[in-house]
Motif scaffolding. Structure first.
Motif, PDB file in Angstrom:
ATOM      1  N   LEU A  38       0.839  -1.201   0.000  1.00 37.53           N
ATOM      2  CA  LEU A  38       0.000   0.000   0.000  1.00 37.53           C
ATOM      3  C   LEU A  38       0.875   1.253   0.000  1.00 37.53           C
ATOM      4  O   LEU A  38       0.594   2.213  -0.712  1.00 37.53           O
ATOM      5  N   SER A  39       1.953   1.239   0.750  1.00 37.14           N
ATOM      6  CA  SER A  39       2.835   2.411   0.785  1.00 37.14           C
ATOM      7  C   SER A  39       3.503   2.640  -0.568  1.00 37.14           C
ATOM      8  O   SER A  39       3.677   3.785  -0.991  1.00 37.14           O
ATOM      9  N   ALA A  40       3.864   1.565  -1.271  1.00 40.79           N
ATOM     10  CA  ALA A  40       4.451   1.716  -2.608  1.00 40.79           C
ATOM     11  C   ALA A  40       3.425   2.308  -3.575  1.00 40.79           C
ATOM     12  O   ALA A  40       3.760   3.170  -4.397  1.00 40.79           O
ATOM     13  N   LEU A  41       2.173   1.876  -3.473  1.00 44.63           N
ATOM     14  CA  LEU A  41       1.117   2.444  -4.316  1.00 44.63           C
ATOM     15  C   LEU A  41       0.930   3.921  -4.034  1.00 44.63           C
ATOM     16  O   LEU A  41       0.821   4.733  -4.956  1.00 44.63           O
ATOM     17  N   MET A  42       0.950   4.294  -2.760  1.00 41.65           N
ATOM     18  CA  MET A  42       0.802   5.707  -2.403  1.00 41.65           C
ATOM     19  C   MET A  42       1.963   6.537  -2.937  1.00 41.65           C
ATOM     20  O   MET A  42       1.769   7.664  -3.401  1.00 41.65           O
ATOM     21  N   ARG A  43       3.180   5.988  -2.908  1.00 45.30           N
ATOM     22  CA  ARG A  43       4.325   6.704  -3.483  1.00 45.30           C
ATOM     23  C   ARG A  43       4.147   6.890  -4.986  1.00 45.30           C
ATOM     24  O   ARG A  43       4.432   7.961  -5.527  1.00 45.30           O
ATOM     25  N   LEU A  44       3.669   5.847  -5.669  1.00 48.47           N
ATOM     26  CA  LEU A  44       3.429   5.965  -7.113  1.00 48.47           C
ATOM     27  C   LEU A  44       2.374   7.025  -7.421  1.00 48.47           C
ATOM     28  O   LEU A  44       2.548   7.849  -8.327  1.00 48.47           O
ATOM     29  N   ILE A  45       1.291   7.006  -6.674  1.00 48.84           N
ATOM     30  CA  ILE A  45       0.204   7.958  -6.894  1.00 48.84           C
ATOM     31  C   ILE A  45       0.680   9.389  -6.651  1.00 48.84           C
ATOM     32  O   ILE A  45       0.456  10.272  -7.484  1.00 48.84           O
TER      33      ILE A  45
END
Length: 56
Positions: A38-45
């Motif tokens: 989830l944290s990697a997705l938030m960084r991408l977003i």
């Protein structure tokens, strides 16, 4: 409660924010579909959003 971070992590900033549970659940599903955290997705977003915003 204090967390002790590894040296490489201490050079980064930590951002915390509250979201509705339904939004977190939706984002978690997207992350799981992409096999990322989830944290990697938030960084991408946030990275993509800031790149688009800064181009204007």
């Amino acid at each position: 409660m204090t967390k002790i971070f590894q040296e490489s992590i201490t050079k980064k900033d930590l951002i915390k924010f509250l979201v509705p549970k339904s939004l977190k659940d939706s984002l978690l599903i997207i992350a799981l579909e992409r096999n990322i955290s989830l944290s990697a997705l938030m960084r991408l977003i946030t990275s993509d959003y800031s790149k688009r915003y800064m181009e204007k």
